[in-house]
Design an enzyme around this catalytic site. Structure first.
Site, PDB file in Angstrom:
ATOM      1  N   GLY A  10       0.961  -1.337  -0.046  1.00 46.42           N
ATOM      2  CA  GLY A  10      -0.004  -0.016  -0.077  1.00 46.42           C
ATOM      3  C   GLY A  10       0.812   1.386   0.118  1.00 46.42           C
ATOM      4  N   GLY A  13      -0.606   5.037  -0.897  1.00 45.22           N
ATOM      5  CA  GLY A  13      -1.551   5.540  -0.306  1.00 45.22           C
ATOM      6  C   GLY A  13      -0.926   6.966   0.502  1.00 45.22           C
ATOM      7  CD  GLN A  14      -3.591  10.938   4.135  1.00 42.37           C
ATOM      8  OE1 GLN A  14      -4.186  10.045   4.824  1.00 42.37           O
ATOM      9  NE2 GLN A  14      -3.829  12.073   4.684  1.00 42.37           N
ATOM     10  CG  ASP A  36      -0.536   1.022  -4.030  1.00 45.54           C
ATOM     11  OD1 ASP A  36      -0.393   1.424  -2.990  1.00 45.54           O
ATOM     12  OD2 ASP A  36      -1.530   0.828  -4.863  1.00 45.54           O
ATOM     13  CB  ILE A  37      -3.473  -2.923  -5.808  1.00 41.38           C
ATOM     14  CG1 ILE A  37      -4.168  -3.569  -6.729  1.00 41.38           C
ATOM     15  CG2 ILE A  37      -4.208  -1.547  -5.712  1.00 41.38           C
ATOM     16  CD1 ILE A  37      -5.489  -4.227  -6.193  1.00 41.38           C
ATOM     17  NE  ARG A  38      -3.659   3.577  -5.867  1.00 41.27           N
ATOM     18  CZ  ARG A  38      -3.687   4.596  -4.983  1.00 41.27           C
ATOM     19  NH1 ARG A  38      -4.122   5.791  -5.509  1.00 41.27           N
ATOM     20  NH2 ARG A  38      -3.210   4.804  -3.891  1.00 41.27           N
ATOM     21  CG  ASN A  51      -4.760  -7.732  -5.368  1.00 39.10           C
ATOM     22  OD1 ASN A  51      -5.045  -7.490  -4.041  1.00 39.10           O
ATOM     23  ND2 ASN A  51      -5.426  -8.282  -5.992  1.00 39.10           N
ATOM     24  CE1 TYR A 141      -9.782   1.612   7.752  1.00 34.16           C
ATOM     25  CE2 TYR A 141     -10.932   3.511   9.335  1.00 34.16           C
ATOM     26  CZ  TYR A 141      -9.719   2.714   8.639  1.00 34.16           C
ATOM     27  OH  TYR A 141      -8.269   3.147   8.765  1.00 34.16           O
TER      28      TYR A 141
HETATM   29  N1  SER Z   1      -8.724   8.536   8.428  1.00 33.69           N
HETATM   30  C1  SER Z   1      -9.753   7.393   8.587  1.00 33.69           C
HETATM   31  C2  SER Z   1     -10.933   7.630   8.131  1.00 33.69           C
HETATM   32  O1  SER Z   1     -11.465   8.865   7.919  1.00 33.69           O
HETATM   33  C3  SER Z   1      -9.859   6.963  10.033  1.00 33.69           C
HETATM   34  O2  SER Z   1      -8.912   5.956  10.110  1.00 33.69           O
HETATM   35  O3  SER Z   1     -11.708   6.516   7.481  1.00 33.69           O
END
Ligand code: SER
Length: 316
Positions: A10, A13-14, A36-38, A51, A141
């Site tokens: 990942g 990602g951010q 990463d997957i991208r 992946n 999540y």
């Molecule tokens: N930043 C995340 C979200 O907003 C929280 O872990 O889903």
């Protein structure tokens, strides 16, 4: 010191994109494999497509690069996760099991697994939520992260795996874009301000959430992973705090530098998610176990965000 070989899953990602750079600085350009997957988003060092749902591909990367540490950052976040709950569960849990099983089979020495303030839900004190508050998350999540925390502890207790975890608050940084989270507004708002545009916030003006500046989030991750094993007493996940603010307060901090900045509010489905989360976090256990202390407050973060984003837009 033994030579580390690190796998980041990942990495686009951010958090992943910034953490990969920090790990390369610490452990050497050639000792960190970004995946990463991208497709590669411009990492300087080694990059491979991966992946997290493909256990064989993870095992192959671990073997080929003699991996000693895995940072497993791939997940579907809170807001996006609600669009397809079962698929979110499959990816967040399936990915975790693939990483844990490969790590167990191949004797990977250390694993980092990010958790989140989303593990909290009803029946918590929302101010200074303690480390051991009850976990009743209401997003898929949050449910996956709270289950994942218990699985981290399970792999540690049962197999002696050195899994370490942080409950990240909303992470705010200029280097990368967040995606699919409820706290993403706190990054978007700075981009609008620097472009001189009006920002329409998807949360209500007084919704306070725990947040952390990217520099602090990265430093916390490195400090946790480098701490002596004897200091890691919490094997589910550590509460982590930086600062707390509402949309009105972040807007005011931007306006103190850019008085013409304007904000309006149109809360959507993410408002309910935000209201189920803590307003602030008690991270004193992270402080006493491995010395965690945040460096950025809202004012300092705003100054840094506006400075870097202004330079970024100017050079674009
Ligand atoms: N930043 C995340 C979200 O907003 C929280 O872990 O889903």
């Amino acid at each position: 010191m033994s030579k580390e070989s690190i796998l980041v899953i990942g990495a686009n990602g951010q958090i992943g994109s910034v953490l990969t750079g920090a790990l390369r600085k610490e452990f050497g350009e050639n000792n960190v494999l970004a995946t990463d997957i991208r497709a590669d988003n411009g990492h300087d060092g080694q990059f491979e497509l991966l992946n997290v749902m493909d256990a064989k591909a993870i095992a192959s990367a671990v073997e080929r690069h003699s991996i000693t540490q895995v940072y497993h950052l791939a997940a579907i976040l809170s807001a996006k996760g609600e669009q397809n709950p079962l698929q979110t569960w499959d990816i967040n849990m399936g990915g975790l099991f693939n990483v844990f099983e490969v790590a167990r089979e191949k004797n990977v020495a250390k694993i980092f697994y990010p958790s989140s303030i989303a593990v909290f839900g009803a029946d918590i004190p929302r101010q200074l939520t303690p480390q051991d508050a009850v976990l009743k998350p209401t997003t898929v999540y949050g449910m996956s992260k709270s289950a994942g925390e218990l699985w981290s502890q399970y792999y540690h207790l049962k197999y002696g795996m050195d899994v370490r975890s942080l409950r990240y608050p909303g992470v705010v940084g200029w280097q990368s874009d967040p995606g699919g989270g409820t706290t993403d507004y706190a990054v978007d708002i700075y981009h609008y301000a620097v472009r001189g545009e009006h920002y329409n916030c998807f949360l209500d003006e007084n919704t306070v959430l725990p947040m952390i500046y990217m520099d602090d989030a990265i430093r916390a991750t490195l400090e946790l992973m480098e701490a002596d094993t004897s200091r890691i007493n919490e094997r589910t996940s550590y509460n982590l705090a930086g600062m707390s603010f509402s949309p009105t307060e972040i807007a005011a901090s931007i306006q103190s530098v850019k008085p013409s900045f304007e904000i309006s509010y149109s809360p959507d489905f993410r408002q309910k998610i935000a209201e189920s989360w803590p307003e602030s976090i008690d991270d004193s256990v992270a402080g006493s176990d491995w010395g965690w202390k945040p460096a950025y407050d809202l004012e300092k973060m705003t100054a840094d965000m506006l400075f870097h984003l202004t330079a970024k837009y100017q050079s674009a």
